[in-house]
Design a protein around this motif. Structure first.
Motif, PDB file in Angstrom:
ATOM      1  N   UNK A 161       0.267  -1.334  -0.081  1.00  0.00           N
ATOM      2  CA  UNK A 161      -0.071  -0.271  -0.022  1.00  0.00           C
ATOM      3  C   UNK A 161       1.159   1.018   0.140  1.00  0.00           C
ATOM      4  N   UNK A 162       1.697   1.306   0.752  1.00  0.00           N
ATOM      5  CA  UNK A 162       3.341   2.212   0.712  1.00  0.00           C
ATOM      6  C   UNK A 162       3.569   2.459  -0.497  1.00  0.00           C
ATOM      7  N   UNK A 163       4.071   1.325  -1.009  1.00  0.00           N
ATOM      8  CA  UNK A 163       3.971   1.390  -2.229  1.00  0.00           C
ATOM      9  C   UNK A 163       3.766   1.865  -3.395  1.00  0.00           C
ATOM     10  N   UNK A 164       2.596   2.163  -3.574  1.00  0.00           N
ATOM     11  CA  UNK A 164       1.597   1.800  -4.456  1.00  0.00           C
ATOM     12  C   UNK A 164       1.147   3.321  -4.573  1.00  0.00           C
ATOM     13  N   UNK A 165       0.735   3.899  -2.879  1.00  0.00           N
ATOM     14  CA  UNK A 165       0.846   5.136  -2.794  1.00  0.00           C
ATOM     15  C   UNK A 165       1.682   5.988  -3.355  1.00  0.00           C
ATOM     16  N   UNK A 166       2.922   6.121  -3.082  1.00  0.00           N
ATOM     17  CA  UNK A 166       3.464   6.631  -3.570  1.00  0.00           C
ATOM     18  C   UNK A 166       4.583   6.671  -5.242  1.00  0.00           C
ATOM     19  N   UNK A 167       4.139   6.003  -6.119  1.00  0.00           N
ATOM     20  CA  UNK A 167       4.345   5.435  -7.298  1.00  0.00           C
ATOM     21  C   UNK A 167       2.909   6.308  -8.055  1.00  0.00           C
TER      22      UNK A 167
END
Length: 70
Positions: free
Chosen positions: A12-18
């Motif tokens: 989730x953190x990775x998807x939001x960052x991207x």
């Protein structure tokens, strides 16, 4: 903390960052297109500007989707 939970949080953190990076990229691209349309006068400027606005809208929808549903 279970491995599956940690992986879900990381994802989730990775998807939001991207998604945030994509939104910033589309905003920068829109500003560059605005400068280009001010410099060059062409009959396709309105189409290019509309596509740029559509890209920002898609980036916002993607960000909202990743925040609430990822």
């Amino acid at each position: 903390m279970e491995f599956n939970q940690a992986f879900n949080i990381f994802f989730k953190i990775f998807a939001i960052t991207i998604s945030l990076i994509y939104l910033m990229l589309s905003i920068v691209l829109s500003r560059q297109i605005r400068v280009m349309t001010d410099t060059l006068k062409d009959k396709f400027n309105s189409v290019i500007t509309a596509i740029s606005s559509l890209q920002i809208a898609i980036a916002l929808i993607l960000l909202i989707f990743t925040i609430f549903f990822a």
